[in-house]
Design a protein around this motif. Structure first.
Motif, short mmCIF file in Angstrom:
data_model
loop_
_atom_site.label_atom_id
_atom_site.label_comp_id
_atom_site.label_asym_id
_atom_site.label_seq_id
_atom_site.Cartn_x
_atom_site.Cartn_y
_atom_site.Cartn_z
N GLY A 58 0.79 -1.23 0.00
CA GLY A 58 0.00 0.00 0.00
C GLY A 58 0.82 1.27 0.00
N GLU A 59 2.00 1.25 0.62
CA GLU A 59 2.81 2.47 0.71
C GLU A 59 3.35 2.93 -0.65
OE1 GLU A 59 6.91 1.78 2.47
OE2 GLU A 59 5.99 -0.19 2.86
N LEU A 60 3.24 2.09 -1.67
CA LEU A 60 3.71 2.45 -3.00
C LEU A 60 2.64 3.14 -3.84
CD1 LEU A 60 5.77 -0.72 -4.03
CD2 LEU A 60 6.62 1.44 -3.09
N LYS A 61 1.47 3.36 -3.26
CA LYS A 61 0.36 3.92 -4.03
C LYS A 61 -0.02 5.30 -3.49
CE LYS A 61 -1.44 -0.76 -4.75
NZ LYS A 61 -2.54 -1.71 -4.48
N GLY A 62 -0.52 6.13 -4.39
CA GLY A 62 -1.06 7.41 -3.99
C GLY A 62 -0.21 8.60 -4.40
N VAL A 63 -0.83 9.77 -4.38
CA VAL A 63 -0.18 11.04 -4.72
C VAL A 63 -0.32 11.96 -3.52
CG1 VAL A 63 -0.14 12.99 -6.32
CG2 VAL A 63 -0.82 10.73 -7.14
N ARG A 64 0.78 12.62 -3.15
CA ARG A 64 0.71 13.50 -1.98
C ARG A 64 1.51 14.79 -2.24
NH1 ARG A 64 4.61 9.65 -0.53
NH2 ARG A 64 6.56 10.53 0.30
N ASP A 65 1.18 15.80 -1.45
CA ASP A 65 1.82 17.11 -1.53
C ASP A 65 2.92 17.16 -0.48
OD1 ASP A 65 2.51 19.85 -1.36
OD2 ASP A 65 0.50 20.45 -1.98
N GLU A 66 4.14 17.49 -0.91
CA GLU A 66 5.25 17.66 0.03
C GLU A 66 5.91 19.02 -0.16
OE1 GLU A 66 8.19 14.64 0.47
OE2 GLU A 66 6.79 13.24 1.43
N VAL A 70 5.36 17.40 -5.74
CA VAL A 70 4.29 16.41 -5.75
C VAL A 70 4.97 15.04 -5.78
CG1 VAL A 70 2.35 15.44 -7.06
CG2 VAL A 70 2.67 17.92 -6.93
N VAL A 71 4.57 14.17 -4.87
CA VAL A 71 5.20 12.85 -4.77
C VAL A 71 4.20 11.79 -5.22
CG1 VAL A 71 6.35 11.20 -3.26
CG2 VAL A 71 6.64 13.65 -2.87
N ILE A 72 4.60 10.98 -6.19
CA ILE A 72 3.71 9.98 -6.78
C ILE A 72 4.27 8.59 -6.46
CG2 ILE A 72 2.66 9.12 -8.90
CD1 ILE A 72 3.15 11.89 -10.11
N GLY A 73 3.48 7.78 -5.78
CA GLY A 73 3.89 6.42 -5.49
C GLY A 73 4.07 5.63 -6.77
N ALA A 74 5.08 4.78 -6.80
CA ALA A 74 5.42 4.06 -8.03
C ALA A 74 4.30 3.14 -8.49
CB ALA A 74 6.70 3.27 -7.84
N MET A 75 3.48 2.64 -7.57
CA MET A 75 2.40 1.74 -7.95
C MET A 75 1.09 2.47 -8.20
SD MET A 75 3.22 -1.44 -8.40
CE MET A 75 1.72 -2.37 -8.09
N SER A 76 1.11 3.78 -8.25
CA SER A 76 -0.08 4.54 -8.65
C SER A 76 -0.36 4.24 -10.11
CB SER A 76 0.15 6.04 -8.46
OG SER A 76 0.46 6.34 -7.12
N THR A 77 -1.59 3.98 -10.43
CA THR A 77 -1.93 3.66 -11.83
C THR A 77 -1.91 4.92 -12.68
OG1 THR A 77 -4.31 3.96 -11.55
CG2 THR A 77 -3.41 1.76 -11.06
N HIS A 78 -1.84 4.72 -13.98
CA HIS A 78 -1.93 5.86 -14.90
C HIS A 78 -3.24 6.61 -14.66
CE1 HIS A 78 1.56 4.26 -16.78
NE2 HIS A 78 0.95 3.25 -17.37
N TYR A 79 -4.30 5.88 -14.39
CA TYR A 79 -5.60 6.52 -14.13
C TYR A 79 -5.52 7.40 -12.89
CZ TYR A 79 -10.63 7.00 -13.34
OH TYR A 79 -11.89 7.52 -13.14
N ARG A 83 -6.06 11.58 -13.15
CA ARG A 83 -7.20 12.26 -12.53
C ARG A 83 -6.85 13.04 -11.26
NH1 ARG A 83 -12.13 10.51 -14.64
NH2 ARG A 83 -11.71 9.67 -16.72
N ASP A 84 -5.63 12.95 -10.78
CA ASP A 84 -5.31 13.56 -9.49
C ASP A 84 -5.22 15.09 -9.59
OD1 ASP A 84 -3.32 14.50 -7.23
OD2 ASP A 84 -4.11 12.54 -6.63
N PRO A 85 -5.90 15.84 -8.72
CA PRO A 85 -5.88 17.31 -8.81
C PRO A 85 -4.50 17.90 -8.52
CG PRO A 85 -7.08 16.56 -6.85
CD PRO A 85 -6.85 15.36 -7.69
#
Length: 284
Positions: A58-66, A70-79, A83-85
């Motif tokens: 789970g820690e490899l997924k998601g987008v966050r503000d730092e 902008v930090v993008i987890g490697a397992m975040s899908t293209h979708y 779509r991430d604001p």
């Protein structure tokens, strides 16, 4: 065709995944979204002894503000990226390029980190990552380290990842307020890029103050069109200036020759597409 037999491991943490890769040795493969690896396995172009599936981490997924990134987890899908604001607000070029990746089914399964780690020079996310000065956060047996996009991409399908390394996340410096466009040329819809241009620019009062231009499939790795960038900065963002700057797009490039195009045609495409990409970015 049925893949050759292999052991399957599905760790739940990055540390476990690194240990699994280290234990398996150089014949192991990492499974992210599977859009690149699974076809290779089915055609028996690769026969790993072990496949390490990152899907449960789970820690490899998601987008966050730092703050400044902008930090993008490697397992975040293209979708997810598409779509991430946060991506739209601070790394618009990446969202524009992701819009062009394959089809909706692939975008729902394929991952941002998997595409970068695969390092196909025709892949549509490498040049945007380079243009945005992305930093790759990598974890291996010696802990975590960071590599710039320029350091990360080394050759055809080759990165700075060691056999036991995992791409954990990607840090994108914020390009808030920048305009962006990704101009892609291919034979048929949803195909790999013959050539593509990733352009992001910042303008004030009709003058271009900063520009970042990345080229897809113009070498064995993504490359920056620095001569174009230099020709744009400090100049009026009119069509004549943009076209003149775009004439420098192919300088220093070494595109491959294949069944789609020769060197001269790819260099011609780079010049034409760069002009289109910058004009489209400026038009919003």
């Amino acid at each position: 065709m049925i893949p050759a037999p292999f052991d399957y491991v599905a760790p739940s943490t990055v540390d476990e995944a690194v240990r699994a890769l280290a234990d398996a040795g150089e014949d192991a493969k990492v499974l992210a979204g599977g859009q690149s690896l699974l076809p290779v396995l089915r055609m028996r172009l690769a026969a790993p002894t072990t496949v390490v599936d990152l899907g449960k981490i789970g820690e490899l997924k998601g987008v966050r503000d730092e703050g400044d990134a902008v930090v993008i987890g490697a397992m975040s899908t293209h979708y997810d990226v598409q779509r991430d604001p946060l991506v739209h607000d601070h790394a618009l070029l990446l969202a524009r390029a992701t819009d062009t990746v394959a089809d909706p089914q692939v975008r729902h399964r394929g991952t941002f980190g998997g595409s970068l780690a695969h390092a196909d020079p025709a892949g549509d996310l490498l040049a945007p990552a380079l243009a945005l000065d992305a930093e790759m956060v990598i974890q291996g047996t010696g802990g975590r380290r960071t590599a710039s996009a320029a350091e990360f991409f080394q050759d055809f399908f080759t990165t700075s990842l060691a056999p036991e390394d995992i791409l954990v996340e990607v840090r994108i410096p914020k390009h808030t307020g920048w305009s962006a466009h990704y101009e892609k040329f291919n034979r048929v819809a949803q195909a790999w890029s013959m050539v593509a241009v990733a352009a992001t620019v910042r303008a004030e009062g009709g003058t271009i103050t900063e520009a970042r231009i990345g080229l897809t499939n113009m070498a064995s790795i993504p490359v920056r069109a620095t001569a174009v960038e230099q020709a744009l900065v400090g100049r009026s963002a009119d069509a004549e200036t943009i076209r003149a700057a775009a004439e420098h797009a192919a300088e220093g490039t070494s595109p491959t020759v294949d069944g789609n195009a020769d060197v001269e045609y790819r260099q011609h495409l780079a010049r034409v597409l760069t002009g289109r990409a910058v004009e489209a970015a400026m038009a919003g």
